[in-house]
Design an enzyme around this catalytic site. Structure first.
Site, PDB file in Angstrom:
ATOM      1  N   ARG A 430       0.817  -1.221   0.000  1.00  0.00           N
ATOM      2  CA  ARG A 430       0.000   0.000   0.000  1.00  0.00           C
ATOM      3  C   ARG A 430       0.847   1.266   0.000  1.00  0.00           C
ATOM      4  NH1 ARG A 430      -3.601  -1.027   3.995  1.00  0.00           N
ATOM      5  NH2 ARG A 430      -5.230  -1.710   2.562  1.00  0.00           N
ATOM      6  N   HIS A 460       4.653 -10.476   2.214  1.00  0.00           N
ATOM      7  CA  HIS A 460       5.234  -9.501   3.136  1.00  0.00           C
ATOM      8  C   HIS A 460       6.540 -10.006   3.743  1.00  0.00           C
ATOM      9  CE1 HIS A 460       5.184  -7.094   7.035  1.00  0.00           C
ATOM     10  NE2 HIS A 460       5.013  -6.160   6.129  1.00  0.00           N
ATOM     11  N   TYR A 493      14.435   2.737  11.011  1.00  0.00           N
ATOM     12  CA  TYR A 493      13.624   1.683  11.628  1.00  0.00           C
ATOM     13  C   TYR A 493      14.532   0.692  12.345  1.00  0.00           C
ATOM     14  CZ  TYR A 493       9.781   3.061   8.434  1.00  0.00           C
ATOM     15  OH  TYR A 493       8.805   3.741   7.746  1.00  0.00           O
ATOM     16  N   HIS A 617      10.450  -1.565  14.897  1.00  0.00           N
ATOM     17  CA  HIS A 617       9.848  -2.319  13.800  1.00  0.00           C
ATOM     18  C   HIS A 617      10.141  -3.817  13.862  1.00  0.00           C
ATOM     19  CE1 HIS A 617       9.142  -3.259   9.395  1.00  0.00           C
ATOM     20  NE2 HIS A 617       8.095  -2.518   9.675  1.00  0.00           N
TER      21      HIS A 617
END
Length: 729
Positions: A430, A460, A493, A617
């Site tokens: 996205r 993912h 991150y 993360h």
């Protein structure tokens, strides 16, 4: 999937809605924690600007996806309740109330705290063009004429020119104008003013390609002064509508539904279908309208009706619209003393630049901890593989990559060098769809075999497989990670990666890519667990094993670190484990639908969130397993989408030394007394009670540790040069 039993062994029904927090409201609480960093006076001023900008960016995405989804459900008459017992309509009401409150707090921080402090420190934002001096006016008018005017497209609305498309997230100026010479004919959208003039609507989009922050000549005290581009345009509106009088003009901004659904089974070309859907984002349903506080009610009425916006979805903003511009302000030169000193990612011990990385991986598994340690070994892993004559194949999954990715360049080079290169580019990542389409085409042109994800699932997982011919035969080298192959975000991150040539993991990695490219499902797995096939069951098994150990009075503990926790089955399993006596510590950065203090759990579950300079993360999962602790890392959070609708990987840390390193990471974060906030039974978060302890910042501690480790490594290298003169050669 998972344990569907109605009640725990103690007779408590952990399926009841009162045992869960609503996902959307939990996310808003997370954004409040980010906003808390903007309010924190102990943080350098420009870092506070950055955090306020992040809250604005977060809120935009939240509306475009989550609020848009709720609106779709309400419009479709969907009334099924979520795990917290709320219908979509009820959620929308609560989200609306909570986001208005959040926006009010954002601008309170901006206007009452940050702006005055900026002025005190030599940076003044001129908020209104009416406040400009005569000399400043001449400057901005010249700037407008030379840099802005040629780019603008003013649009009036009348019977021949319909209301224009107001693009998603763009900043616009709306105006009511009256003709200087009235010829008697009426026009669409005309409104009578109190003076009897015929008013028409006009608008101009503030161009995204021109810097929004414009520096004015320095003030008398030598301080920097800036003004926003929309104020310069507003001052010069009369030059855009020469035949009109500008009765009033105000900025406005529209947020649209940016979520889209693709019938992948029916899409002949997924890439083209996604390209088509991306264009629709610009004119999706308007779901939020931001306007400047004090906007003319007649102008607002026109905009609201044309965009079909509900009254409750209008946000009157007491300041500049779209606070994401503060990230650009953060980048202004001359204010380094008001920023946190940049941290330089440290080298990984034993990995010397220029030396063969495959030789080092053969010696031992290598743990990478970003951004405390450099992302360079991951890039070098691909670069060296692309040039190594012994490498036969490279296979990799890509979810999000940087704008000028060295990994993409290395993969393309590998294909041109005759390697067999297979890349799964997830087109459905996205807000990165367009970027990924560009990279996919570039890789195809270079000769790579590109896969566009799996039908109905997002891929993912973060995995790279390098197949190399060596004297002993074929050897497989694997990189597994918790974060994306993005060299830019790897500086921001916190993520973990593992480089290994473990034979069993190599076999699993091959099976993963065979599944992704050819739907070939292996009969069994060695060490990896995949979603959506077995990962959720694996987690439930591991949690239940701790529960059984506790019931048998054996040591039992769970420590899990992730971004979000909202899977109902996992949460119920955690409640039941806690009820059995398992000590559970959760480090959840964002959404958490689990409640603490639930009856029967005996205060055995504690949840903390850490929001700091780096974005937490990494996903780490520790299970005591009596006297044989197991530690896993993953690309997956404990969310239904990760466990049931995505391809994710859970991988174990097998090396004992690396296990201790990962456990140390968890220990340090559990000891944080400065940035950690604890989840309370009512869903609120409070700073950790230090009980007289000194402030302890986990992220700062990691920076110190890795800098000391690198310094020691450098010292050892220097000693090696003394005792081994040939080292220079």
């Amino acid at each position: 999937m998972g344990d569907k039993s109605e009640k725990s062994n103690d007779g408590i029904d952990y399926r009841k809605p009162e045992y869960f927090l609503n996902r959307e409201l939990s996310w808003i609480r997370f954004n409040h924690r980010v906003l808390g960093e903007a309010k924190d006076k102990s943080i350098p001023l420009f870092e506070r600007l950055k955090f306020l900008s992040i809250t604005a960016s977060n809120l935009d995405e939240f509306f475009m996806v989550r609020v848009a989804s709720l609106k779709d459900m309400v419009n479709a008459g969907y009334t099924k309740k979520d795990i917290a017992g709320m219908t979509p309509a009820q959620q929308l009401d609560e989200v609306n109330r909570a986001t208005h409150e959040l926006v009010d707090m954002q601008y309170s921080v901006f206007n009452r705290s940050l702006l005055p402090l900026l002025a005190q420190n030599g940076l003044m934002l001129v908020e209104r063009h009416e406040d400009l001096s005569r000399e400043d006016c001449r400057f901005v008018d010249r700037y407008f004429q030379d840099n802005v005017y040629p780019v603008l497209t003013p649009m009036a609305v009348d019977s021949s020119r319909p209301f224009p498309l107001i693009r998603n997230k763009t900043l616009n100026l709306g105006a009511l104008v009256s003709r200087k010479e009235t010829k008697g004919r009426k026009h669409l959208f005309q409104k009578k003013s109190s003076q009897g003039k015929e008013l028409e609507f006009a608008t101009v989009q503030v161009p995204g390609g021109v810097p929004r922050i414009v520096r004015l000549p320095d003030g008398e005290d030598g301080g920097q002064r800036v003004i926003l581009l929309e104020q310069i345009i507003e001052r010069n509106m009369d030059k855009l509508f020469l035949n009109y009088n500008i009765e009033c003009s105000f900025p406005f901004r529209v947020m649209r539904n940016a979520d889209f659904y693709i019938q992948e089974e029916e899409a002949e070309d997924l890439l083209k279908e996604i390209e088509k859907q991306l264009k629709k984002r610009q004119w999706g349903q308007a779901i939020r309208l931001e306007v400047e506080d004090g906007i003319d009610s007649r102008l607002l009425d026109i905009i609201r009706k044309e965009l079909m916006i509900d009254e409750r979805d209008i946000y009157s903003i007491p300041g500049p619209l779209d606070l994401t511009f503060l990230m650009k302000m953060y980048g202004l030169n001359g204010f380094e003393h008001l920023k946190t000193k940049p941290y330089t990612p440290q080298p990984v011990p034993g990995l010397t630049a220029g030396e063969c990385i495959f030789d080092e991986i053969k010696k031992r598994d290598i743990l990478l901890h970003h951004p405390y340690q450099t992302f360079t070994p991951v890039v070098d892993f691909i670069k060296q593989a692309s040039r190594d004559s012994n490498v036969l194949a490279i296979k990799q999954t890509l979810y999000r990559v940087s704008g000028n990715s060295p990994i993409i360049a290395a993969l393309a080079q590998a294909a041109e060098n005759g390697k067999q290169v297979t890349v799964l580019v997830e087109l459905k990542a996205r807000f990165d769809e367009e970027n990924n389409i560009v990279w996919a085409r570039k890789l195809e042109q270079a000769g790579c075999h590109v896969i566009y994800g799996l039908v109905g699932l997002k891929t993912h997982c973060k995995i790279t497989l390098v197949v190399r011919r060596e004297e002993e035969g074929i050897r497989r080298y694997v990189h597994l990670g918790t974060g994306n192959y993005n060299d830019s975000t790897a500086k921001l991150y916190t993520d973990l990666g593992l480089l290994t040539c473990n034979e069993a993991i190599g076999e699993d990695a091959t099976a993963v890519f065979n599944m992704l490219s050819g739907y070939s499902e292996p009969l069994g797995w060695n060490h990896l667990a995949l979603a959506p096939l077995w990962l959720k069951d694996k987690f439930l098994y591991l949690i239940n094993r701790e529960r059984e150990n506790a019931m048998e009075k054996r040591p039992a503990r769970i420590v899990a670190k992730m971004n979000s926790l909202c899977d109902a089955d996992i949460i119920r399993a955690l409640y039941e484990a806690a009820a059995a006596g398992v000590k559970i510590d959760l480090i959840v950065r964002g959404i958490c639908c689990l409640r603490t203090g639930v009856e029967g759990t005996n205060d055995n579950i504690h949840v903390r969130s850490i929001v700091g300079n780096f974005l937490e993360h990494a996903r780490i999962f520790y299970f005591e397993n009596t006297d044989a602790p197991e530690i896993y890392m993953s690309s997956a959070d404990w969310m239904p989408r990760n466990l049931e609708r995505r391809v994710e990987i859970l991988f174990p840390v097998l090396n004992q030394e690396l296990k201790e390193q990962v456990w140390h990471i968890l220990e340090v974060q559990l000891g944080d007394t400065q940035k950690a906030q604890e989840l309370k039974p009512d869903g609120s978060y409070e700073k950790v009670d230090r009980h007289g302890k000194e402030l302890y910042n986990a992220q700062e501690e990691f920076c110190k540790e890795y800098m000391a480790l690198a310094a020691n490594e450098h010292k050892l290298e220097a000693q090696a040069r003394v005792f081994r003169p040939e080292y220079k050669n």
